[in-house]
Design a protein around this motif. Structure first.
Motif, short mmCIF file in Angstrom:
data_model
loop_
_atom_site.label_atom_id
_atom_site.label_comp_id
_atom_site.label_asym_id
_atom_site.label_seq_id
_atom_site.Cartn_x
_atom_site.Cartn_y
_atom_site.Cartn_z
N ASN A 157 -1.39 -7.46 -6.79
CA ASN A 157 -2.09 -6.65 -5.78
C ASN A 157 -3.28 -5.95 -6.43
O ASN A 157 -3.21 -4.79 -6.83
CB ASN A 157 -1.13 -5.61 -5.17
N ASN A 158 -4.37 -6.69 -6.55
CA ASN A 158 -5.54 -6.13 -7.23
C ASN A 158 -6.15 -4.97 -6.47
O ASN A 158 -6.83 -4.12 -7.06
CB ASN A 158 -6.60 -7.23 -7.43
N GLY A 159 -5.94 -4.91 -5.17
CA GLY A 159 -6.51 -3.82 -4.38
C GLY A 159 -5.93 -2.46 -4.68
O GLY A 159 -6.50 -1.44 -4.32
N CYS A 160 -4.77 -2.42 -5.36
CA CYS A 160 -4.12 -1.14 -5.66
C CYS A 160 -4.64 -0.50 -6.94
O CYS A 160 -4.33 0.66 -7.20
CB CYS A 160 -2.60 -1.33 -5.76
N THR A 179 0.83 -1.21 0.00
CA THR A 179 0.00 0.00 0.00
C THR A 179 0.86 1.25 0.00
O THR A 179 0.61 2.21 -0.76
CB THR A 179 -0.93 0.00 1.22
N SER A 231 -7.63 0.42 -7.82
CA SER A 231 -8.55 1.53 -7.59
C SER A 231 -7.78 2.82 -7.30
O SER A 231 -8.17 3.91 -7.72
CB SER A 231 -9.49 1.20 -6.42
#
Length: 707
Positions: A464-467, A408, A469
Motif C-alpha cells: 500500500n504505497n499510498g499509506c 486506510t 505519506s
C-alpha cells in the motif's frame, strides 16, 4: 485527700472512664492536684490496673459466648441445608411421578385411538412429517395461545415482538444471570425460547409471575457455549451475541442440559427451515407461455431468440447455511483470521455468480457481521487498549483490516496507537540525575520506538504505497512531541551551552539511525530546534560580553604570574587545546606570562564558545553564529585599541602592544581557521574584521576608538 479503694470508688472510677467526654490529660492533672503524695498515686494506679484486668476478663467471656453462639448457628444452618436437600429430592420425585402419570395417560389414549397413536409416533420420529390440516391447525392454535398467554405477563414486549403465524413458544424457565468478569450474581431472569428468537425478561419485585422485558436475541446471531463447572460456580452456560456475552445459571444440572439441548435443537430446526425456504426460492420458475402470433403476415422462417435461463446460485451448501453463525462464533472467540478466511471463501464462491434475491439476503447478513468484525478490530487498535508489546502487537488486527479492504483505516489506527505508545513511554521517563543522562534515555526510547514503528509499518503496508505519506506526516508530528520534551529539559531549564551542545549532538546521532530504513528526519529536527538554539547562542554571547566588559573595567595591564610550574603547564595545555600553538613565545622566566589576564581569559572563553557552537551548527544558524563571534571579538579589540590610545606610560604601552599583537596575529587567525574547518567555508566577515583591526592614527588628544 486520700483516694478510697472501696467498691463504691471503683464504680465511680469505671463510670468516669466510660463517659463520652472523658479527657485523660485533664483527669491526670486533677488527680495530681488532689493527691497527697506518691502513695495516693500508686494506689490509684493499682486501682486502674485492676479495672483493666477485669475488663480483659469480661472481653474473654464475651468472645467465648459469641463463639459458642456462632457454632450453634452454623449447626442450625447445616441442619437447614440438609432439610432443603431432602425437600428438593422429594420435589424431584414428585415431578417424576407426574411425568409417569402423563405418559401413562398418553399410552391409554393411544390404545383407545390407534390411528392417532401411529401419527404421534411418526411425528416424534420425524418432526417435519406433515400432519393433517385439522391437527396442524389445532397444534398451531395451541402454540399461539400458549405464547400469547405467557407474553401477556411480560411488560414492554408487545411492540418489540409482533405476532406472526409461524412464531410459537418452544421452552421457558427461570435462570440466574452472573457477571462475566467477576462471576457475581446480577439478577434473576425468565427466558422464553421461541422458534426464531430468545426473549429474556427480569422478574418484577412486587408482582409474582410478572416480568419486564430485558432483551431479545435472534437465533441466527446466537451462539451457545457450555461453561465447565468450577465449584461453587456450576450448572452455567454462556450466550454469545456480538458484541456482548451473558452467563446464566440453571437450577440444576438436568435443567442446564435441557436448555443446551433445546437451544441447539431449535437453532438446528431454524437453520433447516431457512435452508428449505432458500431452496424453494432458488427453484427455477416455469417460463410464461408466449402469446400466439396474431399477425398473419409474419414470416415463418423468422428465428426465435432463445431465452437465456438465469443461472441458479446454489446456497444450500452446509457451510453457506452455517456461515453467519460461524462468523459470530469466530468474532466471539477472537478468531479474526478464521472469520476473514470464511469471508474470502464466500467472496470467491459468489464472485462470478449472478446477484439474485437470496444472494442479496445472504450478503445483508454477512455485511452485518463484517461491520461487527471491523468494530472489534478497530477496538483492538484503539489507544484505550494496552500499549504493551510494541508495534508487533498490532500486526494481527492491522493485517485483518487490510484483508477486509480497510487499509486506510488500518493505517490511521496503527499510527494513532503508536503515537499514544510513544507519548506514554516519554511520560513514564523519570527526570532524575544530570540532564545529559535524561536526554540519553529520552533519545533511546523515542528513536527506538520510531525505528520499530517504521519497520513494522513497512512490513504491514508493503503493498500500500499510498499509506507512506501518512507515515511521514505522523513521523513529523511525533518528532515535534519529542522536541517539546527535549527543549523543556535542555533549553527551558537554562542549561550551559556545553550541556546543550552535547544533548543536541546525542539527538542528531540517534536521528541518523533512521537512515537504515531510508528515513531522514534530520532537517525536521533542525527546523524544530533552530529557535531554541538561536536563543541559547545569543544568551551565552551576552554572558561572554558582560564578563569581558567586567574584566576590562578592572584591567591593570600587568603580566600574569602563575606562581607554580604546574599552573604554567596547565595553561600551555589549555592554549594548545584552543589551537594556539605558539604560546611558548609569550611565556617568560620562571612562571611569568607576558600577556594580560584579561586577554588570556578572553581567548579561552571565545574558543570554548566557538567549539560548543560548532557542535550545534547547521546552515540555518550560520549568520547567528558569525554575528555573535564578531560582537564578542569587537569588545576585546575595542578595549585594546582604547587602552593603547589612552596609556601614557611607555612600558605599559609596549605591554599593551604585545597583547594587541597576540589578539590580531594569533587569536583571530585561529578563530578564522577553526570556523572554516567546522562550517566548511571561510567567513569573510572575520577576515574583514582582522584586516580592519589595526592601530589607527587619530588625534593624540582624542580618547575615542574607531574600528
Amino acid at each position: 485527700m486520700a483516694l478510697s479503694l472501696g467498691e463504691g470508688g471503683g464504680s465511680r472510677l469505671r463510670r468516669q472512664l466510660e463517659s463520652g467526654g472523658f479527657a485523660a490529660g485533664e483527669y491526670v492533672k486533677q488527680l495530681s492536684q488532689q493527691s497527697d503524695g506518691d502513695r495516693d498515686l500508686q494506689e490509684h494506679r493499682q486501682r486502674i490496673q485492676a479495672l483493666s484486668e477485669e475488663t480483659a476478663q469480661s472481653l474473654k467471656r464475651n468472645v467465648y459466648q459469641n463463639y459458642r453462639q456462632f457454632i450453634e448457628t452454623a449447626r442450625e444452618i447445616s441442619y437447614l441445608e440438609s432439610e432443603m436437600y431432602q425437600l428438593s429430592h422429594i420435589l424431584t420425585e414428585q415431578k417424576g411421578i407426574m411425568e409417569a402419570v402423563t405418559q401413562a395417560l398418553l399410552l391409554q389414549a393411544d390404545r383407545d385411538d390407534p390411528a392417532l397413536g401411529a401419527r404421534r409416533a411418526a411425528a416424534a420420529a420425524d418432526p417435519f412429517l406433515p400432519l393433517s390440516a385439522k391437527e396442524a391447525a389445532a397444534s398451531e392454535e395451541g402454540r399461539q395461545r400458549t405464547l400469547t398467554t405467557l407474553l401477556e405477563k411480560v411488560e414492554g414486549c408487545r411492540d418489540l415482538l409482533p405476532e406472526s403465524p409461524g412464531k410459537y413458544l418452544v421452552y421457558n424457565g427461570d435462570l440466574v444471570e452472573y457477571d462475566a468478569d467477576h462471576m457475581a450474581q446480577i439478577q434473576r431472569v425468565h427466558a422464553f425460547l421461541m422458534n426464531d428468537c430468545l426473549l429474556v425478561a427480569t422478574a418484577l419485585p412486587n408482582r409474582r409471575g410478572a416480568y419486564r422485558y430485558d432483551a431479545l436475541y435472534p437465533l441466527d446471531g446466537l451462539a451457545v457455549v457450555n461453561v465447565k463447572d468450577n465449584p461453587p460456580m456450576k450448572d452455567m452456560f454462556k450466550l454469545l451475541m456480538f458484541p456482548e456475552s451473558r452467563i446464566f445459571q440453571a437450577e440444576n444440572a438436568k435443567i442446564k442440559k435441557e436448555w443446551l439441548e433445546v437451544l441447539e435443537e431449535t437453532k438446528r430446526n431454524r437453520a433447516l427451515s431457512e435452508k428449505r425456504r432458500l431452496e424453494q426460492e432458488a427453484l427455477p420458475r416455469p417460463a410464461p407461455t408466449p402469446p400466439e402470433p396474431t399477425n398473419p403476415f409474419e414470416e415463418d422462417d423468422e428465428e426465435e431468440e432463445p431465452s437465456a435461463e438465469e443461472e441458479v446460485v446454489d446456497l444450500s451448501l452446509e457451510w453457506i447455511q452455517e456461515l453467519p453463525e460461524d462468523l459470530d462464533v469466530c468474532i466471539a472467540q477472537r478468531d479474526f483470521e478464521g472469520a476473514v478466511d470464511l469471508l474470502d471463501k464466500l467472496n470467491e464462491y459468489l464472485g462470478d455468480k449472478p446477484v439474485s434475491q437470496p444472494v442479496k439476503e445472504l450478503r445483508a447478513k454477512v455485511d452485518e457481521r463484517v461491520r461487527q468484525l471491523t468494530d472489534v478490530l478497530v477496538f483492538e487498535l484503539s489507544p484505550d487498549r494496552s500499549l504493551r508489546g510494541g508495534p508487533r502487537a498490532t500486526r494481527r488486527a492491522v493485517s485483518q483490516l487490510i484483508r477486509l479492504g480497510q487499509s486506510t483505516k488500518a493505517c490511521e489506527l496503527f499510527l494513532k496507537n503508536r503515537a499514544a505508545a510513544v507519548q506514554t513511554a516519554i511520560r513514564q521517563l523519570r527526570i532524575e540525575g544530570a540532564t545529559l543522562l535524561y536526554i540519553h534515555k529520552l533519545c533511546h526510547v523515542f528513536f527506538t520506538s520510531l525505528l520499530e514503528t517504521a519497520r513494522e509499518f513497512e512490513t504491514d503496508f508493503a503493498g500500500n504505497n499510498g499509506c507512506y505519506s501518512a507515515f511521514v506526516v505522523w513521523a513529523r508530528s511525533s518528532m515535534r512531541m519529542f522536541v517539546d520534551a527535549f527543549s523543556k529539559q535542555v533549553f527551558d531549564s537554562k542549561e550551559s551551552l556545553s550541556t546543550a551542545a552535547e544533548c543536541v549532538k546525542v539527538a542528531k546521532e540517534h536521528c541518523k539511525q533512521l537512515s537504515e530504513i531510508g528515513l531522514d528526519l534530520t532537517f525536521i529536527i533542525h527546523a524544530l530546534l533552530v529557535k531554541d538554539i538561536k536563543g541559547a547562542l545569543q544568551s551565552y554571547k551576552d554572558i561572554i560580553i558582560e564578563a569581558t566588559k567586567h574584566r576590562n573595567s578592572e584591567e591593570m595591564w600587568r603580566r600574569m604570574n602563575l606562581m607554580t610550574p604546574e599552573a604554567l603547564g596547565k595553561l600551555r595545555e589549555e592554549m594548545r587545546s584552543c589551537g594556539v600553538g605558539n604560546f611558548d613565545q609569550y611565556t617568560g622566566d620562571d612562571c611569568w606570562v607576558n600577556l594580560s589576564y584579561t586577554v588570556v581569559a578572553f581567548t579561552k572563553q571565545t574558543m570554548a564558545f566557538l567549539e560548543e557552537a560548532l557542535k550545534l551548527y547547521f546552515p540555518e544558524l550560520h549568520m547567528v553564529l558569525l554575528e555573535s563571534l564578531v560582537e564578542i571579538i569587537l569588545v576585546a579589540v575595542q578595549h585594546v585599541d582604547y587602552s593603547l590610545r589612552c596609556e601614557q606610560d611607555p612600558e605599559k604601552k609596549a605591554f599593551i602592544r604585545q597583547n594587541a599583537s597576540f589578539l590580531y596575529e594569533t587569536v583571530l587567525p585561529v578563530v578564522e581557521k577553526r570556523f572554516e574547518e567546522g562550517v566548511g567555508k571561510p567567513a569573510k566577515q572575520l577576515q574583514d574584521l582582522r584586516n580592519a583591526s589595526r592601530l589607527m592614527r587619530v588625534n593624540p588628544e582624542s580618547t575615542t576608538s574607531v574600528v
